[in-house]
Write a protein that holds these residues in place. Structure first.
Motif, mmCIF file in Angstrom:
data_model
loop_
_atom_site.group_PDB
_atom_site.id
_atom_site.type_symbol
_atom_site.label_atom_id
_atom_site.label_comp_id
_atom_site.label_asym_id
_atom_site.label_seq_id
_atom_site.Cartn_x
_atom_site.Cartn_y
_atom_site.Cartn_z
ATOM 1 N N ILE A 275 -4.428 8.758 1.451
ATOM 2 C CA ILE A 275 -3.820 9.961 2.009
ATOM 3 C C ILE A 275 -4.222 10.073 3.469
ATOM 4 O O ILE A 275 -5.382 9.852 3.825
ATOM 5 N N ALA A 276 -3.262 10.417 4.327
ATOM 6 C CA ALA A 276 -3.551 10.709 5.734
ATOM 7 C C ALA A 276 -2.853 12.012 6.093
ATOM 8 O O ALA A 276 -1.763 12.293 5.589
ATOM 9 N N PHE A 277 -3.490 12.804 6.937
ATOM 10 C CA PHE A 277 -2.836 14.052 7.328
ATOM 11 C C PHE A 277 -3.331 14.525 8.685
ATOM 12 O O PHE A 277 -4.429 14.195 9.115
ATOM 13 N N VAL A 278 -2.470 15.301 9.363
ATOM 14 C CA VAL A 278 -2.812 15.952 10.621
ATOM 15 C C VAL A 278 -3.103 17.414 10.296
ATOM 16 O O VAL A 278 -2.182 18.167 9.987
ATOM 17 N N PRO A 279 -4.348 17.846 10.323
ATOM 18 C CA PRO A 279 -4.672 19.211 9.911
ATOM 19 C C PRO A 279 -4.220 20.248 10.929
ATOM 20 O O PRO A 279 -4.520 20.132 12.119
ATOM 21 N N ILE A 280 -3.512 21.248 10.472
ATOM 22 C CA ILE A 280 -3.054 22.309 11.364
ATOM 23 C C ILE A 280 -4.249 23.029 11.974
ATOM 24 O O ILE A 280 -4.288 23.296 13.174
ATOM 25 N N VAL A 281 -5.222 23.367 11.141
ATOM 26 C CA VAL A 281 -6.450 24.025 11.586
ATOM 27 C C VAL A 281 -7.638 23.240 11.054
ATOM 28 O O VAL A 281 -7.483 22.327 10.231
ATOM 29 N N GLN A 282 -8.844 23.607 11.477
ATOM 30 C CA GLN A 282 -10.025 22.840 11.107
ATOM 31 C C GLN A 282 -10.573 23.189 9.720
ATOM 32 O O GLN A 282 -11.141 22.332 9.053
ATOM 33 N N ASP A 283 -10.415 24.429 9.313
ATOM 34 C CA ASP A 283 -11.074 24.900 8.088
ATOM 35 C C ASP A 283 -10.109 25.005 6.911
ATOM 36 O O ASP A 283 -8.888 25.036 7.081
ATOM 37 N N VAL B 102 0.854 -1.177 0.000
ATOM 38 C CA VAL B 102 0.000 0.000 0.000
ATOM 39 C C VAL B 102 0.894 1.232 0.000
ATOM 40 O O VAL B 102 1.889 1.299 0.723
ATOM 41 N N LEU B 103 0.532 2.223 -0.803
ATOM 42 C CA LEU B 103 1.286 3.473 -0.869
ATOM 43 C C LEU B 103 0.486 4.548 -0.142
ATOM 44 O O LEU B 103 -0.616 4.912 -0.559
ATOM 45 N N LEU B 104 1.032 5.037 0.980
ATOM 46 C CA LEU B 104 0.351 6.000 1.843
ATOM 47 C C LEU B 104 1.084 7.330 1.822
ATOM 48 O O LEU B 104 2.270 7.402 2.144
ATOM 49 N N GLY B 105 0.370 8.399 1.487
ATOM 50 C CA GLY B 105 0.915 9.743 1.594
ATOM 51 C C GLY B 105 0.487 10.349 2.917
ATOM 52 O O GLY B 105 -0.703 10.402 3.218
ATOM 53 N N PHE B 106 1.468 10.799 3.725
ATOM 54 C CA PHE B 106 1.149 11.322 5.050
ATOM 55 C C PHE B 106 1.727 12.720 5.207
ATOM 56 O O PHE B 106 2.927 12.939 5.044
ATOM 57 N N SER B 107 0.865 13.690 5.547
ATOM 58 C CA SER B 107 1.300 15.067 5.782
ATOM 59 C C SER B 107 1.216 15.385 7.268
ATOM 60 O O SER B 107 0.135 15.413 7.848
ATOM 61 N N GLN B 108 2.384 15.646 7.861
ATOM 62 C CA GLN B 108 2.484 16.004 9.271
ATOM 63 C C GLN B 108 2.595 17.524 9.394
ATOM 64 O O GLN B 108 3.136 18.190 8.516
ATOM 65 N N ILE B 109 2.093 18.080 10.501
ATOM 66 C CA ILE B 109 2.100 19.539 10.622
ATOM 67 C C ILE B 109 3.483 20.099 10.914
ATOM 68 O O ILE B 109 3.764 21.249 10.585
ATOM 69 N N GLY B 110 4.356 19.313 11.544
ATOM 70 C CA GLY B 110 5.681 19.819 11.859
ATOM 71 C C GLY B 110 6.366 18.963 12.903
ATOM 72 O O GLY B 110 6.067 17.777 13.048
#
Length: 340
Positions: free
Chosen positions: A99-107, A40-48
């Motif tokens: 795709i998975a990510f940790v959103p910095i803000v909600q909107d 499985v190929l997962l793209g993950f965006s972390q806030i920092g």
């Protein structure tokens, strides 16, 4: 399962991908290798990487990806939403499975998530929640219940001060405004405290979940009040902080000026959220009264969901990880050592 062909449209796209992503290819486990299946190929965006908690959160994702034979494209947004949006668009171009990510803000996520939906790529929201008019834009949320964390903090105070009489003045250190972690904790805290009018939040400021900002806020307050922890001449009885980083920075500045907290003669109660090892140590030493756990180790839950979504299966829309509360009244030796 038919092998998915991933091609780059141009050398320019390849350059963009290489700039935006730190590619961490998780090795296939033996079972996957024997079956000859694509990982499985997962793209993950972390806030920092703003804290020990966040660094451990990233390591949890990376470790679980390797253990589960998942190929991971990992991107650090360096606290900028625009960087996350660019990374997610790059994941779409790269044709990742999930795709998975940790959103910095909600909107502000609807447009890019709609692009992912149109590309038939499921999305997992991690750790912090988002607000959207179209709930179908993401498949699942995995992480903490920040509203309940705020309620736990308030319940501790209601119990601690039960029968104490008088009023209790609170200084609140908020996290990043607009993030579900900060907004949720503030909401839950206020909901529960509204049951007792003796508690009043007399000052609230955002420290963006950063340790240095916590210390800066303390410095500004003390400088303006001749080294007294007070606002407008009113003594602060309670410090409620939305994360350990800000708490520890704030307490560092207090300690540098000889101001004690926790189970000390100062009578200043400290409640914090995260449960980093340093905060647990401060709880044991009596400088902090209550620590609300916010679990960073969600890697396995994310990988379980990613594998199911890549296979076309459904996953639960909401998964709140289990968390504890640690207080001055506990047997503190029972708390397992933290690696963050």
């Amino acid at each position: 399962m038919q092998k998915k062909v991933r091609t780059m449209k141009s050398a320019g796209v390849l350059i963009v991908i290489s700039l935006l992503l730190t590619i961490s290819a998780g090795c296939k486990n033996k079972q996957v290798a024997q079956q000859g299946e694509n990982p499985v190929l997962l793209g993950f965006s972390q806030i920092g990487a703003e804290s020990a908690w966040r660094t451990y959160n990233s390591k949890s994702i990376q470790k679980a990806a390797e253990e589960n034979g998942i190929q991971l494209l990992f991107s650090n947004a360096e606290q900028k939403q625009e960087n996350q949006i660019k990374a997610i668009r790059s994941f779409i171009v790269y044709r990742v499975d999930v795709i998975a990510f940790v959103p910095i803000v909600q909107d502000g996520w609807d447009n890019v998530l709609r692009e992912a939906k149109n590309a038939h790529i499921p999305v997992i929201v991690c750790d912090r929640k988002i607000r959207t008019k179209d709930e179908s834009l993401y498949a699942a949320y995995i992480g903490t219940d920040s509203v309940e964390e705020g309620r736990k903090a308030a319940r501790f105070l209601l119990q601690k001060y039960e029968g104490a009489g008088g009023t209790h003045s609170i200084l609140e250190l908020r996290g990043t405004d607009g993030s579900s972690a900060s907004d949720g904790r503030a909401q839950g805290f206020r909901e529960e405290l509204s049951k007792n009018k003796a508690f009043r939040i007399i000052y609230s400021e955002s420290g963006n979940f950063i340790r240095s900002r916590g210390r800066e806020i303390a410095r500004n307050i003390l400088d303006a009040n001749n080294d007294a922890l007070q606002i407008g001449g009113e003594k602060i009885d309670i410090i409620f902080s939305a994360n350990d980083g800000m708490t520890l920075g704030f307490l560092e500045e207090l300690a540098s000026r000889g101001i004690a907290t926790g189970n000390q003669e100062s009578g200043i109660t400290v409640v914090t959220v995260d449960a980093q090892q340093e905060a647990i140590d401060k709880l044991r030493s009596g400088d902090i009264n209550c620590v609300i756990e916010c679990k960073p180790d969600i890697g396995q839950e994310v990988m379980d969901a990613a594998k199911k979504l890549a296979a076309g299966e459904r996953v639960p829309r909401l998964l709140h990880v289990e968390e504890e509360i640690f207080t001055e009244n506990d047997d503190l030796l029972r708390i397992a050592p933290r690696n963050y």
